[in-house]
Design a protein around this motif. Structure first.
Motif, short mmCIF file in Angstrom:
data_model
loop_
_atom_site.label_atom_id
_atom_site.label_comp_id
_atom_site.label_asym_id
_atom_site.label_seq_id
_atom_site.Cartn_x
_atom_site.Cartn_y
_atom_site.Cartn_z
N VAL A 1 105.62 47.41 19.53
CA VAL A 1 105.76 48.86 19.45
C VAL A 1 104.80 49.37 18.39
CG1 VAL A 1 107.30 50.72 18.79
CG2 VAL A 1 108.15 48.86 20.21
N THR A 2 104.05 50.41 18.74
CA THR A 2 103.11 50.99 17.80
C THR A 2 103.48 52.46 17.61
OG1 THR A 2 101.43 49.49 18.62
CG2 THR A 2 100.68 51.37 17.29
N ILE A 3 103.62 52.85 16.36
CA ILE A 3 104.02 54.22 16.03
C ILE A 3 102.87 54.87 15.28
CG2 ILE A 3 105.74 55.63 14.79
CD1 ILE A 3 107.09 53.87 16.74
N GLY A 4 102.69 56.15 15.54
CA GLY A 4 101.73 56.92 14.76
C GLY A 4 102.34 58.28 14.44
N TRP A 5 102.07 58.84 13.26
CA TRP A 5 102.65 60.14 12.95
C TRP A 5 101.86 60.88 11.90
CZ3 TRP A 5 104.11 55.76 10.51
CH2 TRP A 5 104.35 55.82 9.13
N VAL A 6 102.08 62.22 11.92
CA VAL A 6 101.59 63.12 10.88
C VAL A 6 102.68 64.18 10.74
CG1 VAL A 6 99.86 64.85 10.25
CG2 VAL A 6 99.15 62.79 11.47
N GLY A 7 103.13 64.44 9.53
CA GLY A 7 104.18 65.44 9.33
C GLY A 7 105.55 64.81 9.22
N ASP A 8 106.59 65.56 9.65
CA ASP A 8 107.95 65.07 9.42
C ASP A 8 108.72 64.79 10.70
OD1 ASP A 8 108.45 67.59 10.30
OD2 ASP A 8 109.76 68.17 8.63
N CYS B 1 101.02 71.84 14.08
CA CYS B 1 102.21 71.12 14.51
C CYS B 1 102.24 69.73 13.88
CB CYS B 1 102.27 71.01 16.04
SG CYS B 1 100.98 70.00 16.75
N THR B 2 103.42 69.12 13.95
CA THR B 2 103.57 67.74 13.51
C THR B 2 103.29 66.83 14.70
OG1 THR B 2 105.85 67.50 14.18
CG2 THR B 2 105.45 68.50 12.01
N PHE B 3 103.33 65.54 14.45
CA PHE B 3 103.06 64.58 15.53
C PHE B 3 103.82 63.29 15.27
CE2 PHE B 3 100.98 61.00 17.42
CZ PHE B 3 100.45 61.46 18.62
N VAL B 4 104.49 62.77 16.30
CA VAL B 4 104.93 61.38 16.25
C VAL B 4 104.73 60.81 17.66
CG1 VAL B 4 107.39 61.91 16.64
CG2 VAL B 4 106.72 59.72 15.60
N GLY B 5 104.13 59.65 17.72
CA GLY B 5 103.85 59.04 19.01
C GLY B 5 104.23 57.58 18.99
N ALA B 6 104.53 57.04 20.16
CA ALA B 6 104.88 55.62 20.26
C ALA B 6 104.26 55.02 21.50
CB ALA B 6 106.39 55.45 20.29
N VAL B 7 103.81 53.78 21.35
CA VAL B 7 103.35 53.00 22.51
C VAL B 7 104.17 51.72 22.52
CG1 VAL B 7 101.45 51.71 23.54
CG2 VAL B 7 101.00 53.89 22.38
N ALA B 8 104.79 51.43 23.65
CA ALA B 8 105.49 50.14 23.79
C ALA B 8 104.74 49.35 24.85
CB ALA B 8 106.94 50.38 24.20
N ALA B 9 104.20 48.21 24.45
CA ALA B 9 103.44 47.39 25.40
C ALA B 9 103.52 45.93 24.97
CB ALA B 9 101.98 47.84 25.44
N ASN C 1 102.73 46.39 31.55
CA ASN C 1 103.12 47.80 31.53
C ASN C 1 103.08 48.33 30.11
OD1 ASN C 1 103.58 47.98 34.27
ND2 ASN C 1 105.69 47.21 34.07
N ALA C 2 102.78 49.60 30.00
CA ALA C 2 102.81 50.26 28.69
C ALA C 2 103.48 51.61 28.86
CB ALA C 2 101.40 50.43 28.14
N GLN C 3 104.37 51.93 27.90
CA GLN C 3 105.01 53.25 27.89
C GLN C 3 104.51 54.04 26.68
OE1 GLN C 3 107.19 50.48 28.53
NE2 GLN C 3 106.89 50.98 30.70
N VAL C 4 104.35 55.32 26.91
CA VAL C 4 103.84 56.19 25.86
C VAL C 4 104.77 57.39 25.71
CG1 VAL C 4 101.98 57.82 25.33
CG2 VAL C 4 101.42 55.53 26.16
N ALA C 5 105.07 57.75 24.51
CA ALA C 5 105.84 58.99 24.26
C ALA C 5 105.26 59.69 23.04
CB ALA C 5 107.31 58.68 24.04
N VAL C 6 105.20 61.00 23.13
CA VAL C 6 104.70 61.81 22.01
C VAL C 6 105.64 62.98 21.81
CG1 VAL C 6 102.82 63.29 21.19
CG2 VAL C 6 102.28 61.19 22.46
N VAL C 7 105.99 63.27 20.58
CA VAL C 7 106.81 64.44 20.24
C VAL C 7 106.07 65.24 19.17
CG1 VAL C 7 108.94 65.24 19.12
CG2 VAL C 7 109.04 63.41 20.85
N CYS C 8 105.93 66.55 19.40
CA CYS C 8 105.27 67.41 18.42
C CYS C 8 106.15 68.62 18.14
CB CYS C 8 103.92 67.89 18.95
SG CYS C 8 102.75 66.55 19.19
N ASP C 9 106.13 69.06 16.90
CA ASP C 9 106.98 70.17 16.45
C ASP C 9 106.06 71.24 15.88
OD1 ASP C 9 108.66 71.88 15.10
OD2 ASP C 9 109.70 70.32 13.95
#
Lengths: 453, 387
Positions: free
Chosen positions: B206-213, B194-202, B120-128
């Motif tokens: 855990v893998t994180i990626g981001w641009v901005g704050d 917009c900014t970006f932060v994303g995460a994949v848990a698999a 299983n893999a979970q994905v979440a992304v938050v953008c501002d």
């Protein structure tokens, strides 16, 4: 109304220009509303006789020409001759199928054509007959413009099926044979029945008087200083009238509870304060008359005071629509736009002034400065006149109103346009002074205006 | 703590069972229930009738216009984006307009899928969305949706999480830039951004990626036994000054320019540089990714950890709601978006070498044995702050 063909209705669009962001505690919301009508099949420049032979292809328009025939029109005699010629040109511009009449105005009003208490339907034959009858236009008598308007109103009322009703009024003098309150009573009675453009020929007429008439009848006012310019002016006025597609359009302004409309002004193509013309139109809404529309674009400045709200709140400050009243009290909404208020603690957002609002605020200041400056000049206060017209020069320069700038240059010598340093000219002609004052309400649009997507 | 508590679907304020209006935000609770926005109907709701559904949130008037304003007082009515919640198996997110902004310019996406190997893999992304730019709400939604879709596609095709994350950020950046190109910016404003932060848990990684704050924090379940960490380094003026050694952290964050971001997605970005980091948690915990609407009120990882409910591992939605609720209560100066991904170590799958293995201060009894420490490559630099 019934004969108003649906396909001829222009398509109306609205653009709202505003900065909706307000600082905490702020209450005043300003917006420029651009209303554009397109695709109404305007035939302003269409050659004569291009319509269907039947003569009913054009819009159901009616036009009454009111020509001043008071005694002064004979001084110089070219004035009466030019008025006759201009009227003939105007008659030539009347499209087949349009109802029309010619009224001779003195201290009383006389039907010149068709002379049967009604309106003639334009055709090659009636246009020719009308032009022949213009020989009856001779100078003699006084001036009571209210009687001319009353007769025009009576003629228009014989054909209520003609939706677009427009008058053209030419005068050369003051409304001397009628009390101002009588004229006002007439204006109150006929306003809304028809629209009218007013022209003053020469320099012996009163600008405020004619402006009062044209404002009440939602038309334009202008000076024709040289009688020889009348024909061209009459042709373009008539072409504009022929281009109208829909009449009795109102600007409807809805505001929320506990808000108030501070003003509603037309700001382009010319300034016209409509604030006092409000007619209530249901809960929290009022209608402001805009007359008839062809293919054209007009700008309105709406200023609303709303109850303040906490930072983070958004409110609809006004809903602006163009409506066409229908039988039975309902109204067809032709287009609408929203004016919003958003309270923010971001100073960069709340301190911005909409370029359109700033521009038209400047245009209104320009008109005021000119009118006050010329009034001071008439009163002999040269210092005040110079300072006011200096301010006008600066504003005209700043806002790119070249037309007004040129007219100002005929009255003052411009030393420094940017600073508004001017000297009154020694030899200002009455015609130049009156032209400046009459056209002071003519505005220009924001240069390079971008439309919002 | 274990009894059920109903919360306001708009602002996450805890409610009493008999409440019809929220005590905190004043919004009508029945209207949300009818729109299906309320995630957890109260168990003891009873059969009573709720009065006047869908009235104006401000004045109660029942006449509301089609375009979302009250026909009486003109107040803008709550919009779907004002408060949004989503929960899937293994990931939950909550976004709220807050108090001082008139619309929610944050956006999130959460998704779950399975890798080609069946894990299983979970994905979440938050953008501002950047408020001073045009249509920031569109920018954030576009970025979140595009990145989530790109991540899922890549993961399902067997792409490793880190390249998948980089690819997703670049795809989202292009989509936001395209927004700016298809319709021009609003007068006096920059292109949508917009900014970006994303995460994949698999598979325990855990893998994180981001641009901005927008940020990611690792919050272990056992706060005594392990330390919470911030995993991202802001693309901001303040962070830049500190990193360059020009200012102390206290000085930099006190400056008016502190929050000016130096990296974002949008047509006006000179070059989008996605930052990524992967790590292998050795203890159970949750990954919190959030916009600055939350972390402005709890900047340090240890402070933020205090806001994370101890049962976050089991009930991520409730944990996300509680954090949003906290930020709203603290003033709600900005939009607030929080995604919570519970992560369990995966000793069965073995530990994958990653850039970063978070140290375990004291091994809890239930914790698996320490894996061998992998070699740390020289780049990219470790994004860990000195805390």
């Amino acid at each position: 109304m019934a004969s108003l063909a649906k396909s001829n209705l222009p398509r109306f669009t609205t653009d709202i220009f505003q900065n909706e962001y307000l600082a905490e505690g702020a209450r005043e919301v300003n917006a420029i509303v651009t209303v554009t009508a397109t695709g109404g099949g305007t035939t302003g420049g269409r050659p004569l006789g291009a319509g269907d032979a039947g003569g009913d292809a054009g819009q159901s328009a009616a036009v009454v020409l009111m020509v001043d025939c008071s005694g002064s029109m004979d001084y110089p005699p070219t004035k009466m001759r030019n008025a006759r010629d201009a009227t003939a040109v105007a008659i030539d511009t009347v499209r087949d199928g349009v109802a029309f009449a010619v009224v001779a105005g003195t201290h009383e009003a006389k039907e010149v054509y068709p002379g049967d208490g009604g309106l003639a339907i334009a055709s090659p034959a009636t246009r020719e007959a009308a032009k022949q009858s213009l020989r009856k236009l001779t100078a003699g008598g006084g001036t009571a413009i209210g009687t001319w308007l009353t007769l025009a109103d009576k003629l228009f009322l014989t054909r209520r099926d003609f939706a677009i009703r427009h008058g053209i009024l030419l005068t050369d003098g003051r409304n001397e044979h009628e009390k101002p309150e009588d004229l006002q009573r007439t204006l109150d009675r006929v306003s809304g029945h028809f629209t009218a453009d007013c022209r003053g020929v020469g320099t012996d007429w009163e600008i405020p008087e004619l402006r009062r008439i044209s404002s009440a009848l939602l038309g334009t006012v202008d000076i024709v200083a040289e009688p020889s310019g009348l024909a061209d002016d009459f042709r373009s006025m008539m072409e504009a009238a022929m281009g109208k597609q829909v009449a009795d359009v109102a600007l409807r302004v809805w505001t929320p509870a506990n808000a108030s409309v501070k003003f509603v002004k037309q700001v382009a193509p010319n300034l016209e304060d409509l604030t006092e013309r409000r007619a209530e139109a249901g809960p929290r809404a009022g209608d402001y008359p805009t007359g008839s529309w062809g293919d054209e674009s007009r700008d309105y400045h709406v200023c609303v005071e709303v109850p303040t709200a906490a930072v983070g709140n958004e409110m609809l400050a006004a809903r602006i629509s163009l409506v066409l009243p229908q039988a039975g009290g309902t109204a067809e909404v032709l287009t609408q736009g929203l004016v919003k208020a958003v309270w923010t603690d971001d100073l960069a957002s709340s301190t911005k002034i909409s370029p359109q609002v700033a521009h038209y605020t400047g245009q209104a200041e320009l008109a005021d400065a000119i009118q006050e400056g010329l009034e001071a000049h008439r009163a002999g206060d040269l210092d005040r006149a110079t300072s006011k017209l200096g301010a006008a020069v600066r504003l005209a320069h700043q806002t790119g109103n070249e037309g007004t700038f040129k007219l100002l240059q005929k009255v003052v010598d411009v030393v420094d346009a940017k600073e508004g340093t001017v000297k009154f000219r020694k030899d200002v002609s009455e015609a130049d002074s009156m032209t400046l004052e009459t056209r002071s309400t003519k505005t220009v649009r924001v240069a390079g205006k971008k439309r919002p997507e | 703590m274990m009894e059920f508590q109903r919360v306001c679907p708009f602002c996450a304020e805890p409610l009493d069972p008999q409440d019809v209006f929220c005590e905190a935000c004043g919004r009508h609770l029945a209207s949300a229930a009818e729109r299906g926005e309320e995630q957890q109907p109260a168990a003891d709701d009873g059969d009573f009738e709720l009065p006047a559904p869908n009235g104006c949130a401000q004045c109660g008037s029942l006449s509301l216009s089609q375009d979302g304003y009250c026909e009486s007082c003109g107040a803008a009515q709550p919009r779907p984006r004002d408060h949004q919640e989503r929960e899937l198996s293994g990931v939950a997110a909550v976004s709220d307009r807050g108090v001082r902004h008139h619309r929610n310019e944050d956006a999130f996406a959460v998704a779950a899928t399975s890798l080609p190997g069946g894990e299983n893999a979970q994905v979440a992304v938050v953008c501002d969305g950047v408020s001073s730019a045009s249509r920031p709400d569109e920018a954030s939604q576009t970025a979140a949706d595009t990145a989530s879709e790109a991540l899922l596609t890549a993961l399902e095709h067997g792409v490793e999480p880190e390249p998948a994350m980089r690819g997703a950020i670049l795809t989202a950046a292009e989509a936001v830039a395209e927004l700016g190109r298809t319709s021009g910016p609003e007068a006096g404003r920059n292109s949508p951004a917009c900014t970006f932060v994303g995460a994949v848990a698999a598979g325990g990684v855990v893998t994180i990626g981001w641009v901005g704050d927008s940020r990611a924090y690792w919050i272990p379940d056992d706060r005594e036994g392990a330390e919470p960490y911030r995993l991202t380094e802001d693309d901001s003026w303040a962070a830049g000054m500190v990193a360059a050694g020009l200012m102390s952290e206290a000085e930099a964050y006190a400056d008016a320019r502190a929050h000016a971001i130096t990296g974002w997605l949008g047509a006006d970005a000179e070059e989008v540089e996605p930052h990524t980091v992967a790590f292998t948690p050795h203890v159970p915990g949750v990954l919190v990714i959030c916009s600055d609407g939350l972390w402005n009120y709890a900047e340090a990882a240890t402070d933020l950890a205090d806001l994370v409910r101890v049962d976050a591992q089991r009930d991520p939605l409730r944990a996300a709601r509680a954090m949003v609720s906290f930020a709203v209560g603290a003033g709600g100066h900005d939009n607030i978006t929080v995604a919570v991904l519970p992560v369990l170590p995966d000793p069965a799958g073995g530990y994958t070498d990653t850039l970063l293995d978070l140290p375990v201060i004291t091994a809890p009894a239930a914790a698996p044995p320490m894996p061998p420490v992998p070699p740390v490559p020289p780049h990219p630099p470790l994004p860990l702050p000195p805390r």
